[in-house]
Design a protein around this motif. Structure first.
Motif, mmCIF file in Angstrom:
data_model
loop_
_atom_site.group_PDB
_atom_site.id
_atom_site.type_symbol
_atom_site.label_atom_id
_atom_site.label_comp_id
_atom_site.label_asym_id
_atom_site.label_seq_id
_atom_site.Cartn_x
_atom_site.Cartn_y
_atom_site.Cartn_z
ATOM 1 N N ALA A 108 0.832 -1.202 0.000
ATOM 2 C CA ALA A 108 0.000 0.000 0.000
ATOM 3 C C ALA A 108 0.864 1.249 0.000
ATOM 4 O O ALA A 108 0.484 2.281 -0.571
ATOM 5 N N ASP A 109 2.041 1.166 0.608
ATOM 6 C CA ASP A 109 2.939 2.328 0.652
ATOM 7 C C ASP A 109 3.373 2.751 -0.742
ATOM 8 O O ASP A 109 3.396 3.942 -1.067
ATOM 9 N N ARG A 112 0.590 4.543 -2.588
ATOM 10 C CA ARG A 112 0.420 5.941 -2.168
ATOM 11 C C ARG A 112 1.559 6.813 -2.694
ATOM 12 O O ARG A 112 1.347 7.954 -3.114
ATOM 13 N N GLY A 174 -4.121 3.032 -2.172
ATOM 14 C CA GLY A 174 -3.680 1.984 -1.252
ATOM 15 C C GLY A 174 -4.766 1.010 -0.867
ATOM 16 O O GLY A 174 -4.468 -0.110 -0.427
#
Length: 295
Positions: A108-109, A112, A174
């Motif tokens: 998810a990082d 983003r 994300g």
């Protein structure tokens, strides 16, 4: 045979032609879109063009130039950065307003991070990992879990339906990757439970093919039971999604759980069971090979 919803032909690029990306790109071409592909191994891109039409490019940037939508399905966070960022990355070739759709199972990082980097260039980024495995990609029946902004999602959805049965926006950037982590947690537990059940039944002397036929009509039924139960009984583990890839995905899950405080004792245990399978030489066996460590 896959049927394609009517949608205006678009100019698209596809980056990464592995066991998932190759068929996905082929469905885009079959649906009438003008597809330019890029693959790190150029011979694979040339072979794809020979079979499916379209064109190939020597860099992600060149593939993305002029494309309204750039789709990608690569290996991990680092691979994704390699095809998006830098002078030869796709972002450098995309025009303002173009949409990058990432089907990699990644963190998810990084979703983003690339969403923010895209906005700085005036382009959109949607994280859109998929479920359905190689068969889903070949048959154009993937489930796509998306994170990002609503307007670019709505624009790309009818194009992505060329290789999908469902394309759903689940939240901001994300959210798609987080939903894929939920998916992998569920699969890990289901496959371990199915492995133990089959191993138990075989030790008890039952005809497990017959047993699976019966219990598959009741509350124990699952996709894993329907599609992998009998092949597990037959000791066959050559159905696509590999143990090595599952361990990569579960590593992302466990990293995220350490950040958000979620307790995942069963998932952590099954991850170690998959490490045992790797130790048996089964890194390229499919995920149902968990049963091997019980035999």
């Amino acid at each position: 045979m896959k049927t394609y919803e009517p949608t205006a032909p678009r100019r698209v690029a596809f980056l990464g032609l592995g066991v998932m990306g190759g068929p996905m790109a082929a469905h885009l071409a079959a649906a009438g879109h003008a597809v330019t592909v890029y693959n790190r191994t150029s011979a694979k891109a040339q072979a794809w063009v020979a079979e499916s039409g379209g064109a190939s490019a020597g860099t992600p940037r060149a593939a993305a130039e002029g494309a309204e939508f750039v789709f990608a399905c690569v290996g991990n966070d680092d691979d994704l950065r390699a095809v998006t960022l830098g002078d030869e990355g796709a972002f450098a070739g995309m025009a303002p307003g173009a949409i990058f759709v990432d089907h990699t199972t990644a963190s998810a990082d990084v979703a983003r991070e690339l969403h923010a980097a895209g906005l700085q260039r005036g382009i959109h980024f949607i994280d859109a990992p998929v479920s359905g495995g190689q068969a889903g990609a070949v048959n154009g029946l993937l489930t796509v879990m998306c994170g990002g902004d609503a307007a670019p999602f709505e624009a790309m959805k009818p194009v992505a339906m060329a290789f999908s049965r469902a394309v759903t926006l689940l939240g901001p950037s994300g959210a798609g990757q987080l939903a894929k982590m939920v998916n992998q947690i569920c699969i890990a537990g289901l496959v371990q439970g199915l492995s133990e059940a089959i191993a138990f039944g075989q030790k008890a002397g039952l005809d497990m093919t017959a047993v699976l036929d019966v219990i598959g009509k009741g509350a124990a039924q699952s996709w894993q039971m329907d599609n992998r139960g009998k092949t597990m009984v037959d000791n066959r583990f050559d159905f696509g999604f590999a143990v090595d890839w599952m361990r990569k995905d579960l590593g992302l899950v466990l990293d995220e759980a350490r950040r958000n405080g979620a307790k995942l004792p069963v998932t952590a245990l099954v991850d170690q069971f998959y490490a045992d399978v790797q130790g048996l030489g089964g890194g390229r066996w499919d995920t149902s090979s968990l049963i091997k460590r019980l035999r």
